[in-house]
Design an enzyme around this catalytic site. Sequence first.
Site, PDB file in Angstrom:
ATOM      1  N   TYR A 107      -2.400  -8.198  -5.583  1.00 45.25           N
ATOM      2  CA  TYR A 107      -1.385  -7.704  -4.659  1.00 45.25           C
ATOM      3  C   TYR A 107      -1.177  -8.780  -3.599  1.00 45.25           C
ATOM      4  O   TYR A 107      -1.952  -8.904  -2.659  1.00 45.25           O
ATOM      5  CB  TYR A 107      -1.824  -6.378  -4.047  1.00 45.25           C
ATOM      6  CG  TYR A 107      -0.886  -5.821  -3.001  1.00 45.25           C
ATOM      7  CD1 TYR A 107       0.495  -5.818  -3.207  1.00 45.25           C
ATOM      8  CD2 TYR A 107      -1.372  -5.288  -1.811  1.00 45.25           C
ATOM      9  CE1 TYR A 107       1.354  -5.306  -2.251  1.00 45.25           C
ATOM     10  CE2 TYR A 107      -0.522  -4.760  -0.856  1.00 45.25           C
ATOM     11  CZ  TYR A 107       0.840  -4.777  -1.074  1.00 45.25           C
ATOM     12  OH  TYR A 107       1.699  -4.271  -0.120  1.00 45.25           O
ATOM     13  N   ASP A 150       1.749  -6.699  -8.171  1.00 51.21           N
ATOM     14  CA  ASP A 150       2.878  -6.863  -7.271  1.00 51.21           C
ATOM     15  C   ASP A 150       2.706  -8.218  -6.599  1.00 51.21           C
ATOM     16  O   ASP A 150       1.950  -8.358  -5.640  1.00 51.21           O
ATOM     17  CB  ASP A 150       2.888  -5.726  -6.246  1.00 51.21           C
ATOM     18  CG  ASP A 150       4.011  -5.865  -5.229  1.00 51.21           C
ATOM     19  OD1 ASP A 150       4.833  -6.808  -5.368  1.00 51.21           O
ATOM     20  OD2 ASP A 150       4.070  -5.046  -4.286  1.00 51.21           O
ATOM     21  N   HIS A 253       8.494   1.014  -6.374  1.00 54.61           N
ATOM     22  CA  HIS A 253       8.306   0.135  -7.522  1.00 54.61           C
ATOM     23  C   HIS A 253       8.310   0.948  -8.813  1.00 54.61           C
ATOM     24  O   HIS A 253       7.912   2.120  -8.823  1.00 54.61           O
ATOM     25  CB  HIS A 253       6.967  -0.606  -7.446  1.00 54.61           C
ATOM     26  CG  HIS A 253       6.877  -1.580  -6.331  1.00 54.61           C
ATOM     27  ND1 HIS A 253       6.923  -2.946  -6.513  1.00 54.61           N
ATOM     28  CD2 HIS A 253       6.694  -1.384  -4.981  1.00 54.61           C
ATOM     29  CE1 HIS A 253       6.801  -3.557  -5.343  1.00 54.61           C
ATOM     30  NE2 HIS A 253       6.652  -2.642  -4.406  1.00 54.61           N
TER      31      HIS A 253
END
Length: 262
Positions: A107, A150, A253
């Site tokens: 992330y 992500d 998302h």
Amino acid sequence: MRFTLATWNINSVRLRAELVLKLLREEAPDILCLQECKSPVEKMPFDLFAQAGYGHWVARGQKGYNGVAILSRLPLEDAGHIDWCGRGDARHVAGRLENGVTIHNCYIPAGGDVPDRNVNEKFGHKLDTLTEMRDHFRDSRPAKSILVGDLNIAPREDDVWSHKQLLKIVSHTPIEVAHLGDMQEAGNWVDITRQDIPEGQLYSWWSYRARDWDAADKGRRLDHIWASSDISAAGHGSRIMRQARGWPQPSDHAPVFASFEV
């Protein structure tokens, strides 16, 4: 060994545990990597996921921020984590399957609103994280590995709804794209999603600010599945589950999927 993997920024695993269960029950990936769990590990609802058949997991967490977890139907051992920039942020965890494949769940910092590290510390943190990742993967040269998560950067012109309008917007600026490209090249990573879907607009994130995100379709591809070059040919079946963005109280998302035969 054939398995399907999905990655999803869930934006609070406790708040959206039912959405995770919905995905697990309806799509049944063998492995699900979650980001932005926003919970200490001991409060993540692993018991619920185990009841759905996902009894193996590795995770790193913290209260209210960041947090990464890998849920698996397949045996999975903890392969550690890296504390990028030494801040104690839960932004990386690795798990290793019995066939020796290592999965890195990442992330990357969003980077704030202003793409200038001199006035925006968050943007500097993002660039520094990417630089540390570049150096790590250059030195370790990953093999038999998958990197997902992500990454908070949409690198290609067709990874955003308007290349021209987003050139000065954090997540698509040239300096971010260059840093991500350097990290990808250093680890000899192959973008599996674009290997499978080489042409056309492709998004995995749509802002909560959009009144009608689906009709406006001002998306960005911020979520990625990469593989080390030695197993990249084993990746296939990529897709983005756009409809999950329209579920009740959704994450902003959508889950990204790929299958591997390794």
